[in-house]
Design an enzyme around this catalytic site. Structure first.
Site, short mmCIF file in Angstrom:
data_model
loop_
_atom_site.label_atom_id
_atom_site.label_comp_id
_atom_site.label_asym_id
_atom_site.label_seq_id
_atom_site.Cartn_x
_atom_site.Cartn_y
_atom_site.Cartn_z
N LYS A 345 -5.11 36.01 15.20
CA LYS A 345 -6.36 36.43 14.56
C LYS A 345 -6.65 35.65 13.28
O LYS A 345 -5.80 34.98 12.71
CB LYS A 345 -6.36 37.94 14.31
CG LYS A 345 -6.53 38.71 15.62
CD LYS A 345 -6.75 40.18 15.43
CE LYS A 345 -7.08 40.86 16.77
NZ LYS A 345 -7.20 42.32 16.65
N ARG A 379 0.51 43.78 21.03
CA ARG A 379 -0.46 43.20 21.97
C ARG A 379 -0.58 41.71 21.65
O ARG A 379 -1.06 41.34 20.57
CB ARG A 379 -1.80 43.92 21.83
CG ARG A 379 -2.86 43.50 22.84
CD ARG A 379 -4.14 44.33 22.66
NE ARG A 379 -5.15 43.96 23.63
CZ ARG A 379 -6.03 42.97 23.49
NH1 ARG A 379 -6.02 42.25 22.36
NH2 ARG A 379 -6.90 42.71 24.42
#
Length: 398
Positions: A345, A379
């Site tokens: 991210k 995840r």
């Protein structure tokens, strides 16, 4: 009256909190070494409530830090940091429950509930399996069948490509496959539910035929989609909106007996990164979780089926994301395992000045740090690399 359960990890951390409370400097030096236990921070406490809390804390053999002006009522409100060993925190909770002030009674009840949850067994029920995540961890491999996800959009947008990716995830020993058909990257647009189903359902059918034993999760915030994936033996619904985008989602989860991931988000994918702000970040996330859990509990849903995700990057700045990772322990007050989804991210890119394709090492570092701070489900896009790193972390922690 709101408060956060805190785990103090360093003297510098607690000194900063006490300075913000405006405690007396001499008092800070006297109190600071007592804080390396378990602590909780009450926000904007009435001065008389704070004084009673401090009095009862001292009587219990622990302590509380309040504004130096609370004792003389020069301030009407003060934050209040309570700290001590667990046995005496329980003793304090029991004392507060018997107080005449309603706020104190409620504080005592809530403190005891959160301590019970924090030190409970973190079990996750998924179908017929029960995962003990008190110390162990799970890897959730990402399969995006979208044309526009921020990292792998368009790579797996056909059935054959999706099957290839699914096989790769399973060969790298992921525990769960999380399948999404709608990109929720920052500033993304809403996709019609019919289009989401068109992308998702053929892939689910093929995966279930090829890999009948795989544990499948579907990343969707639409109840109509969730109802249809029930027909493909999907075990988990991963709702990035925490039931806020579709008011029927919580009822659908109960009706279909799914396990679920409740994720925190502020705003929508299109608006969430437009200057997100918080007064008390962790408290606001926990309030969000509390509201979502209540939607399930009113229908007698088994809480062991719930996992919580603070939503890294979903309405958060880089500093917000770092604060969440540092305070994962404070999210465990519901007794539910914490999932972290930070793979590649932008906050990692912001810190390291790296493009999305160069964020693997940063992802691994952040996931290992998250594990030591209390996260137990991860995840990820890169299953094998993260699994190896987390296995080392797990062995070190045990």
């Amino acid at each position: 009256m709101k408060f956060d359960l805190l785990k103090i990890n360093s003297i510098d951390q607690v000194k900063k909190i006490m300075k913000n409370i405006n405690a007396d400097d001499i008092g800070i030096e006297l109190m600071i070494n007592k804080t390396i236990n378990l602590s909780f921070l009450i926000y904007e406490c009435d001065f008389y409530i704070a004084n009673i809390v401090k009095q009862e804390a001292l009587a219990s053999g622990i302590d509380a830090c309040v504004s130096k002006d609370a004792i003389t009522a020069k301030v009407t409100k003060t934050d209040c940091l309570v700290f001590g060993d667990v046995k005496r925190l329980y003793m304090l909770a029991n004392k507060l429950v018997n107080q005449s002030f309603k706020d104190l009674r409620e504080l005592g009840i809530k403190l005891k509930q959160q301590l019970d949850a924090y030190f409970g067994n973190f079990l996750w029920q998924v179908g017929e399996k029960t995962f003990d995540l008190t110390n162990n961890y799970l890897i959730m491999g990402i399969l995006n069948v979208t044309p526009d996800s921020f990292y792998d959009g368009g790579k797996y947008d056909t059935v054959s490509k999706a099957l290839f990716r699914c096989e790769q995830i399973l060969n790298e020993k992921a525990d769960i496959i999380d399948i999404g058909a709608v990109s929720t990257r920052p500033f993304s647009q809403i996709v019609a539910q019919d289009e989401e189903k068109k992308r998702l359902l053929p892939v689910l059918e093929a995966i279930r035929k090829r890999f009948p034993d795989a544990i499948l999760s579907v990343d969707t915030f639409n109840s109509s989609v969730a109802k249809e994936v029930f027909n493909y033996d999907v075990s988990i619904i991963n709702d990035i909106s925490g039931f806020t985008f579709d008011e029927n989602m919580s009822e659908c989860i109960v009706e279909c007996n799914f396990s679920c991931v409740i994720m925190h988000i502020k705003g929508t994918p299109k608006t969430m990164q437009e200057n997100p702000t918080y007064t008390h970040l962790i408290t606001e996330i926990n309030d969000f979780f509390d509201n979502a859990i209540k939607k399930l509990s009113k229908n007698n849903y088994d809480p062991k089926k719930i996992v919580l995700d603070p939503g890294i990057g979903f309405g958060k700045t880089t500093q917000h994301n770092l604060e969440i990772i540092k305070n994962i322990e404070s999210l465990k007050i519901f007794g539910r395992p914490i999932l972290i989804g930070l793979s590649r991210k932008s906050f990692i890119g912001n810190i390291l000045n790296k493009d999305v394709n160069e964020r693997l090492f940063g992802t691994i570092g952040a996931n290992v740090a998250s594990y030591f701070h209390g996260a137990r489900i991860f995840r990820v896009h890169d299953v094998a690399a993260n699994k190896e790193a987390l296995e080392i972390a797990y062995q070190l922690n045990n």
